[in-house]
Design an enzyme around this catalytic site. Structure first.
Site, PDB file in Angstrom:
ATOM      1  N   HIS A 215      -4.893   9.764  -1.709  1.00 29.65           N
ATOM      2  CA  HIS A 215      -5.122  11.040  -1.015  1.00 29.65           C
ATOM      3  C   HIS A 215      -4.891  12.122  -2.066  1.00 29.65           C
ATOM      4  O   HIS A 215      -3.754  12.412  -2.438  1.00 29.65           O
ATOM      5  CB  HIS A 215      -4.140  11.208   0.149  1.00 29.65           C
TER       6      HIS A 215
ATOM      7  N   ASN B 265       0.836  -1.207   0.000  1.00 28.59           N
ATOM      8  CA  ASN B 265       0.000   0.000   0.000  1.00 28.59           C
ATOM      9  C   ASN B 265       0.867   1.252   0.000  1.00 28.59           C
ATOM     10  O   ASN B 265       1.855   1.320   0.737  1.00 28.59           O
ATOM     11  CB  ASN B 265      -0.864  -0.028   1.279  1.00 28.59           C
TER      12      ASN B 265
ATOM     13  N   GLU C 102      -7.445   4.577   0.604  1.00 27.13           N
ATOM     14  CA  GLU C 102      -7.530   5.668   1.591  1.00 27.13           C
ATOM     15  C   GLU C 102      -8.067   6.930   0.928  1.00 27.13           C
ATOM     16  O   GLU C 102      -7.612   8.040   1.187  1.00 27.13           O
ATOM     17  CB  GLU C 102      -6.152   5.945   2.216  1.00 27.13           C
TER      18      GLU C 102
ATOM     19  N   ASP D 127      -9.465  10.207  -0.268  1.00 24.79           N
ATOM     20  CA  ASP D 127     -10.040  11.493   0.141  1.00 24.79           C
ATOM     21  C   ASP D 127      -9.552  12.536  -0.854  1.00 24.79           C
ATOM     22  O   ASP D 127      -8.470  12.402  -1.424  1.00 24.79           O
ATOM     23  CB  ASP D 127      -9.758  11.879   1.604  1.00 24.79           C
TER      24      ASP D 127
HETATM   25  C1  XIL Z   1      -3.321   8.607   9.495  1.00 20.10           C
HETATM   26  C2  XIL Z   1      -4.531   8.678  10.387  1.00 20.10           C
HETATM   27  O1  XIL Z   1      -5.633   9.048   9.610  1.00 20.10           O
HETATM   28  C3  XIL Z   1      -4.313   9.666  11.505  1.00 20.10           C
HETATM   29  O2  XIL Z   1      -5.369   9.605  12.442  1.00 20.10           O
HETATM   30  C4  XIL Z   1      -2.991   9.387  12.212  1.00 20.10           C
HETATM   31  O3  XIL Z   1      -2.745  10.412  13.141  1.00 20.10           O
HETATM   32  C5  XIL Z   1      -1.871   9.323  11.228  1.00 20.10           C
HETATM   33  O4  XIL Z   1      -2.159   8.353  10.232  1.00 20.10           O
HETATM   34  N1  XIL Z   1      -1.369   7.030   5.057  1.00 20.10           N
HETATM   35  C6  XIL Z   1      -1.718   5.933   5.795  1.00 20.10           C
HETATM   36  C7  XIL Z   1      -2.596   6.078   6.978  1.00 20.10           C
HETATM   37  O5  XIL Z   1      -1.391   4.810   5.406  1.00 20.10           O
HETATM   38  O6  XIL Z   1      -2.301   5.141   7.975  1.00 20.10           O
HETATM   39  C8  XIL Z   1      -2.523   7.451   7.557  1.00 20.10           C
HETATM   40  O7  XIL Z   1      -3.505   7.553   8.571  1.00 20.10           O
HETATM   41  C9  XIL Z   1      -2.728   8.480   6.479  1.00 20.10           C
HETATM   42  C10 XIL Z   1      -1.668   8.382   5.415  1.00 20.10           C
END
Ligand code: XIL
Length: 456
Positions: free
Chosen positions: A228, A192, A255, A257
């Protein structure tokens, strides 16, 4: 509160909705119709928030722990494991028939302090033991594990990221995958990462690793694309995911957003469309439920606003899931779609007489939902959208001969509301109803989903 007698309305237009026969009414159901899951990252600290749980339980059919399964959470001291929060998420999901993604076994970030202070063989042993213990604990319950997270460097090198784990030797990733397979043979094992969404040096570095793993028989089943995203989607997003799928692994959007801006809904639709177009794209996870739950705070990057209302991006995703690989509705079209109901502003009965009243109805392509803008007037069926002169809150909106007067002028506000130039009151679906035939009135502007409209 709103006293209008909706029940007296005659039946709405008799047009048949154009949606697919098996259209889902939630993200999870619509994705399931397409053989996919639609999930969300969750935090147990929100589990006592009713609005949060209502949306979560209604919309999603897969969960992932936002933090609760990371190394610092599951092994706070060396050899001392704590699965209580992770188990809570798994139990919630399984009791509702939801899938669970596992996130994440090894990562350079969110390591417990004791691991951060290790190196060499000692760290390697501790890391592989961590993989074995955690994957064994959750054996049989995880759809796919992010075995390794974010191990490649940003920028143009295509190389591994420097980290304490990387310094134990380049084979740490394959060692982790082999340990995970041994511990939970039923889970799909994913790599990932972020900034791997388009074809670039970093994603090509990952691609070369996956190809090598497949050639050498290192167990890997899937690649997660965090996605993201900002305000633009790489034009080769789908092509990038497809090239990984062509290596013989599943791809997952893990993930998601997207910064709220003019393009958020379109980008969400495009990402959804890309997944639907790739047979090996097994599902999409958004990184949180409501904007205010997001780690990206001010970006308003998710599908629900802080009150749990569906945003235009939600409707775009749902429509795309329901429409298969068909492009989403023209975002600059002539219909005005209400956010909370997903239905369109509609002249009741397609009656073009003065005084015909406005309702919401399933969006379709007929003239009684086509609004053309002329200055601040909204013309439909040869008339203009009209709030009766000096209307008070609760008055139903109608059509009338165009006069150019202020009660026929409408202001498109940046929060998606449409207010009347004469009274300042907003176009509002009475009582926040969502059914076909619900009356559209003017009401004090509050910005709720029943007052937000987007062009469709
Ligand atoms: C983030 C969480 O959303 C937060 O709450 C935490 O403080 C930090 O981590 N990539 C990832 C996730 O793989 O695990 C991360 O999540 C965001 C970026």
């Amino acid at each position: 509160m709103r006293s209008l007698a909706v029940g007296l309305l005659v039946a709405g237009t008799v047009l048949v909705p154009t949606g697919a026969a098996n259209a889902g009414t939630t993200l999870g159901a619509a994705a399931a119709e397409k053989g996919r899951y639609f999930g969300a990252a969750v935090g147990t600290y929100k589990f006592n928030d009713n609005t949060y749980m209502t949306v979560l339980n209604r919309e999603f059919n897969s969960l992932v722990a936002e933090n609760e399964m990371k190394w610092d959470a599951t092994e706070p001291q060396r050899g001392v494991f704590n699965y209580s929060a992770g188990d809570r998420i798994v139990n919630h999901a399984r009791s509702r028939g939801m899938k669970v993604r596992g996130h994440t076994l090894l990562w350079h970030a969110q390591q417990p302090g004791w691991a951060q202070n290790l190196s060499g063989g000692d760290l390697r042993n501790a890391a592989i033991n961590h993989v074995t213990q955690v994957a064994s604990h959750f054996r049989g319950q995880i759809y796919s594990w992010d075995v390794v997270n974010e191990a490649f460097a940003d920028g143009g090198s295509g190389a591994r990221r420097d980290s304490n784990l990387q310094r134990t030797g380049n084979d740490w990733i394959e060692a982790a995958f082999r340990a995970a397979r041994a511990a939970d043979p039923g889970a799909k094992l994913c790599y990932n990462d972020y900034n791997t969404d388009g074809i670039n040096a970093k994603s090509t570095g990952v691609y070369n690793m996956v190809r090598d793993f497949k050639q050498r028989g290192v167990p890997i089943d899937c690649v997660g694309f965090q996605s993201h995203l900002g305000t633009t989607l790489p034009s080769d997003y789908q092509a990038n995911l497809q090239r990984f799928a062509d290596l013989g692994v599943d791809v997952e959007i893990t993930e998601l957003d997207i910064t709220q801006g003019g393009n958020q809904a379109n980008m969400y639709a495009a990402v959804t469309r890309a997944c639907l177009a790739i047979s090996r794209c097994t599902g999409i996870t958004v990184w949180g439920v409501r904007d205010c739950d997001s780690w990206r705070g001010g970006d308003n990057a998710l599908l629900f606003d802080c009150a749990g209302n569906k945003k235009p991006a939600y409707t775009a995703v749902l429509d795309t899931l329901n429409g298969g690989s068909t492009p989403p509705t023209n975002p600059t079209g002539n219909r005005l779609r209400n956010e909370a109901s997903g239905r369109c502003l509609d002249v009741n009965g397609a009656n073009s007489a003065n005084g015909s009243q406005m309702i919401i109805w399933d969006c379709h392509n007929n003239a009684n939902q086509q609004f053309t803008q002329n200055g601040r007037a909204l013309q439909v069926m040869g008339k203009c959208l009209d709030a009766p002169n000096n209307a008070s809150a609760g008055t139903q909106v109608q059509i009338w001969d165009c006069s150019g007067a202020a009660n026929q002028q409408w202001v498109f506000n940046s929060n998606g509301t449409i207010s009347n130039a004469q009274t300042g009151l907003c176009l509002d679906v009475n009582g926040a109803a969502t059914a076909n035939g619900s009356a559209v009135i003017v009401w004090n502007c509050h910005g709720g989903g029943n007052q937000r409209w987007s062009r469709a």
